[in-house]
Design a protein around this motif. Structure first.
Motif, PDB file in Angstrom:
ATOM      1  N   THR A 114       4.773  -1.952  -9.673  1.00 55.91           N
ATOM      2  CA  THR A 114       4.658  -1.681  -8.239  1.00 55.91           C
ATOM      3  C   THR A 114       4.652  -2.979  -7.438  1.00 55.91           C
ATOM      4  N   ALA A 115       3.867  -3.949  -7.880  1.00 56.82           N
ATOM      5  CA  ALA A 115       3.775  -5.231  -7.178  1.00 56.82           C
ATOM      6  C   ALA A 115       5.107  -5.972  -7.208  1.00 56.82           C
ATOM      7  N   VAL A 116       5.750  -6.015  -8.379  1.00 53.14           N
ATOM      8  CA  VAL A 116       7.026  -6.726  -8.506  1.00 53.14           C
ATOM      9  C   VAL A 116       8.084  -6.112  -7.601  1.00 53.14           C
ATOM     10  N   LEU A 117       8.201  -4.783  -7.601  1.00 51.87           N
ATOM     11  CA  LEU A 117       9.207  -4.116  -6.763  1.00 51.87           C
ATOM     12  C   LEU A 117       8.924  -4.355  -5.279  1.00 51.87           C
ATOM     13  N   THR A 118       7.658  -4.275  -4.905  1.00 46.42           N
ATOM     14  CA  THR A 118       7.308  -4.486  -3.495  1.00 46.42           C
ATOM     15  C   THR A 118       7.687  -5.880  -3.027  1.00 46.42           C
ATOM     16  N   MET A 145       0.826  -1.203   0.000  1.00 49.64           N
ATOM     17  CA  MET A 145       0.000   0.000   0.000  1.00 49.64           C
ATOM     18  C   MET A 145       0.865   1.260   0.000  1.00 49.64           C
ATOM     19  N   ILE A 146       1.950   1.242   0.768  1.00 48.41           N
ATOM     20  CA  ILE A 146       2.861   2.388   0.792  1.00 48.41           C
ATOM     21  C   ILE A 146       3.490   2.592  -0.579  1.00 48.41           C
ATOM     22  N   MET A 147       3.905   1.504  -1.197  1.00 48.19           N
ATOM     23  CA  MET A 147       4.541   1.592  -2.510  1.00 48.19           C
ATOM     24  C   MET A 147       3.556   2.127  -3.554  1.00 48.19           C
ATOM     25  N   TYR A 148       2.311   1.698  -3.473  1.00 52.81           N
ATOM     26  CA  TYR A 148       1.327   2.066  -4.491  1.00 52.81           C
ATOM     27  C   TYR A 148       0.769   3.474  -4.270  1.00 52.81           C
ATOM     28  N   PHE A 149       0.425   3.806  -3.022  1.00 52.37           N
ATOM     29  CA  PHE A 149      -0.250   5.074  -2.759  1.00 52.37           C
ATOM     30  C   PHE A 149       0.696   6.226  -2.426  1.00 52.37           C
ATOM     31  N   ILE A 150       1.947   5.911  -2.057  1.00 53.11           N
ATOM     32  CA  ILE A 150       2.888   6.972  -1.672  1.00 53.11           C
ATOM     33  C   ILE A 150       4.067   7.054  -2.636  1.00 53.11           C
ATOM     34  N   VAL A 151       4.794   5.937  -2.781  1.00 55.27           N
ATOM     35  CA  VAL A 151       5.992   5.960  -3.625  1.00 55.27           C
ATOM     36  C   VAL A 151       5.622   6.133  -5.089  1.00 55.27           C
ATOM     37  N   PHE A 152       4.697   5.302  -5.581  1.00 53.62           N
ATOM     38  CA  PHE A 152       4.236   5.389  -6.968  1.00 53.62           C
ATOM     39  C   PHE A 152       2.809   5.936  -6.987  1.00 53.62           C
TER      40      PHE A 152
END
Length: 233
Positions: A104-108, A87-94
């Motif tokens: 996003t999913a792969v990097l997370t 959620m942080i990666m999707y809603f904040i980082v990207f």
């Protein structure tokens, strides 16, 4: 709830045949396997680098700054749920609307898996007897050459089964990508359920597919472990 009412030919047709709904499961499976495969590849790279830094510091006392950064990385990633990281990666980082959900999913999952793979590599390297390091020095190798040519080939046998088990665990963990609306296998079952109002067939199908894949991978890991044990004799 009477399960038998959901297991009729009519319900089977509505869940899998009508509007080609079987494609939801097929395409969802492709997404799940794609995310898992690339996450494992990048996770191994991250884990190898971090594990090497950690083991080098423990062996030689060098790379203090990198070891501190690696330690913080392991503490944060291993200490927080993967769903929160996603959620942080999707809603904040990207946070850009143009950001790829797949990337996003792969990097997370790569970053998450890398933290666990790092400890696998670190323990594998540290499991090699110190005599192997001394043998490398006697051959004129420096520390990096000793690790690469002598230690890693031996450690690889020790870390391969745990790496395979990490792959299996990661496959199941990717089911949370539905929280960012990525249509993986779990999301596919939920979409079919929402359209047919039949929770039984779609969810059981998803569970069955996961079980089949995990069972096959577990069997392959078992075969690999037996072959590794035979090669040591």
């Amino acid at each position: 709830m009477n399960l038998s009412q959901y297991l009729t030919k009519e319900h089977f047709y509505r869940n899998f045949i009508a509007d080609d709904r079987y494609l939801f499961f097929f395409n969802g499976l492709k997404v799940t396997l794609t995310v898992t495969l690339f996450s494992v590849i990048f996770g191994i790279i991250i884990g190898f680098l971090v594990g090497t830094v950690r083991s080098t510091h423990e062996k030689t006392g060098k790379l203090k700054l990198l070891n501190a950064i690696a330690g913080a990385y392991l503490s944060i990633i291993r200490g927080t749920p993967v769903l929160v990281q996603l959620m942080i990666m999707y809603f904040i980082v990207f946070s850009s609307p143009d950001a790829s959900k797949m990337v996003t999913a792969v990097l997370t999952f790569a970053i998450n898996s890398g933290a666990y793979v790092a400890e696998i590599f670190r323990s594998g390297i540290l499991s090699i007897d110190n005599g192997q390091f001394e043998a490398g020095r006697s051959l004129g190798f420096n520390y990096a050459q000793t690790i690469w040519y002598i230690v890693l080939p031996q450690a690889f046998k020790n870390v391969l089964p745990p790496l395979c088990n990490e792959f299996i665990a990661l496959l199941k963990e990717t089911s949370v990508v539905s929280f960012i609306a990525l249509q993986d296998l779990t999301r596919a079952g939920d979409l079919v359920r929402s359209r047919t109002y039949n929770p039984v067939l779609p969810l059981i199908t998803v569970a069955f597919i996961y079980w089949i894949i995990v069972t096959i991978l577990t069997k392959l890991v078992g075969i690999l472990e037996r072959r590794l044990r035979k090669s040591e004799r």
